[in-house]
Design a protein around this motif. Structure first.
Motif, PDB file in Angstrom:
ATOM      1  N   TYR A   1      40.703 -14.277 -46.302  1.00  0.00           N
ATOM      2  CA  TYR A   1      39.818 -14.219 -45.126  1.00  0.00           C
ATOM      3  C   TYR A   1      39.460 -15.558 -44.445  1.00  0.00           C
ATOM      4  O   TYR A   1      39.146 -16.496 -45.312  1.00  0.00           O
ATOM      5  CB  TYR A   1      38.290 -13.414 -45.359  1.00  0.00           C
TER       6      TYR A   1
ATOM      7  N   ALA B   1      37.390 -15.620 -41.564  1.00  0.00           N
ATOM      8  CA  ALA B   1      36.077 -15.044 -40.868  1.00  0.00           C
ATOM      9  C   ALA B   1      35.219 -14.696 -41.590  1.00  0.00           C
ATOM     10  O   ALA B   1      35.324 -14.440 -42.916  1.00  0.00           O
ATOM     11  CB  ALA B   1      36.432 -13.829 -40.035  1.00  0.00           C
TER      12      ALA B   1
ATOM     13  N   GLU C   1      30.899 -10.500 -42.504  1.00  0.00           N
ATOM     14  CA  GLU C   1      30.283  -9.359 -41.911  1.00  0.00           C
ATOM     15  C   GLU C   1      31.362  -9.049 -40.676  1.00  0.00           C
ATOM     16  O   GLU C   1      31.502  -7.858 -40.136  1.00  0.00           O
ATOM     17  CB  GLU C   1      29.061  -9.908 -41.292  1.00  0.00           C
ATOM     18  N   GLU C   2      32.221  -9.925 -40.186  1.00  0.00           N
ATOM     19  CA  GLU C   2      33.099  -9.633 -39.059  1.00  0.00           C
ATOM     20  C   GLU C   2      34.475  -9.047 -39.717  1.00  0.00           C
ATOM     21  O   GLU C   2      34.907  -8.140 -39.154  1.00  0.00           O
ATOM     22  CB  GLU C   2      33.891 -11.090 -38.558  1.00  0.00           C
TER      23      GLU C   2
ATOM     24  N   ASP D   1      34.354  -6.653 -42.245  1.00  0.00           N
ATOM     25  CA  ASP D   1      33.832  -5.351 -42.391  1.00  0.00           C
ATOM     26  C   ASP D   1      33.921  -4.693 -41.112  1.00  0.00           C
ATOM     27  O   ASP D   1      34.384  -3.483 -41.086  1.00  0.00           O
ATOM     28  CB  ASP D   1      32.292  -5.463 -43.073  1.00  0.00           C
ATOM     29  N   TYR D   2      33.584  -5.310 -40.015  1.00  0.00           N
ATOM     30  CA  TYR D   2      34.058  -4.651 -38.463  1.00  0.00           C
ATOM     31  C   TYR D   2      35.134  -4.153 -38.428  1.00  0.00           C
ATOM     32  O   TYR D   2      35.687  -3.280 -37.757  1.00  0.00           O
ATOM     33  CB  TYR D   2      33.143  -5.412 -37.691  1.00  0.00           C
ATOM     34  N   VAL D   3      36.040  -4.938 -38.926  1.00  0.00           N
ATOM     35  CA  VAL D   3      37.612  -4.797 -38.489  1.00  0.00           C
ATOM     36  C   VAL D   3      38.324  -4.023 -39.764  1.00  0.00           C
ATOM     37  O   VAL D   3      39.365  -3.491 -39.422  1.00  0.00           O
ATOM     38  CB  VAL D   3      38.103  -5.923 -38.368  1.00  0.00           C
TER      39      VAL D   3
ATOM     40  N   LYS E   1      43.530 -10.822 -34.670  1.00  0.00           N
ATOM     41  CA  LYS E   1      42.304 -11.281 -34.541  1.00  0.00           C
ATOM     42  C   LYS E   1      42.018 -12.675 -35.174  1.00  0.00           C
ATOM     43  O   LYS E   1      40.727 -13.251 -35.099  1.00  0.00           O
ATOM     44  CB  LYS E   1      41.121 -10.108 -34.842  1.00  0.00           C
TER      45      LYS E   1
ATOM     46  N   MET F   1      41.812 -13.666 -38.314  1.00  0.00           N
ATOM     47  CA  MET F   1      40.662 -13.257 -39.088  1.00  0.00           C
ATOM     48  C   MET F   1      41.040 -13.744 -40.837  1.00  0.00           C
ATOM     49  O   MET F   1      40.372 -13.575 -41.546  1.00  0.00           O
ATOM     50  CB  MET F   1      39.947 -12.042 -38.845  1.00  0.00           C
TER      51      MET F   1
END
Length: 99
Positions: free
Chosen positions: A8, A10, A13-14, A16-18, A71, A73
């Motif tokens: 990762y 990113a 928290e980002e 987890d969103y994706v 993205k 990430m």
């Protein structure tokens, strides 16, 4: 065969969103027969994917569609290897020893 290491890039928290989109992408790859295993790295810094034998260009194209890749990430490390020994459960996916 390939081992793909995602790291990762990113904040978690980002990630987890994706993650739901990434999970759907993984499901499609399993349905298409591209992946053999996958899971989180411990500690939670990324993902490990084991991909079945295929042309490297095909794998690169598949990985490019991962939402984490789209993205920007995660960083991807692809390790290609030719297994010379395989557990009986995996012999059918190991072209080197299936012959």
């Amino acid at each position: 065969m390939y081992v793909v290491l995602l790291a990762y890039t990113a904040p978690i928290e980002e990630i987890d969103y994706v993650l739901p989109d990434h999970a759907e992408w993984l499901t499609r790859q399993y349905e298409r027969g591209n992946f053999l295993a996958s899971g989180r790295r411990d500690p939670r810094i990324g993902v490990v994917i084991i991909a079945r034998p295929m042309a490297r260009g095909k794998l690169d194209a598949i990985l490019a569609t991962d939402p984490f890749s789209v993205k920007h990430m995660a960083a991807y490390e692809v390790i290609e290897f030719s297994p010379t020994r395989t557990a009986p459960e995996l012999r059918s996916v190991n072209e080197a020893v299936a012959r």
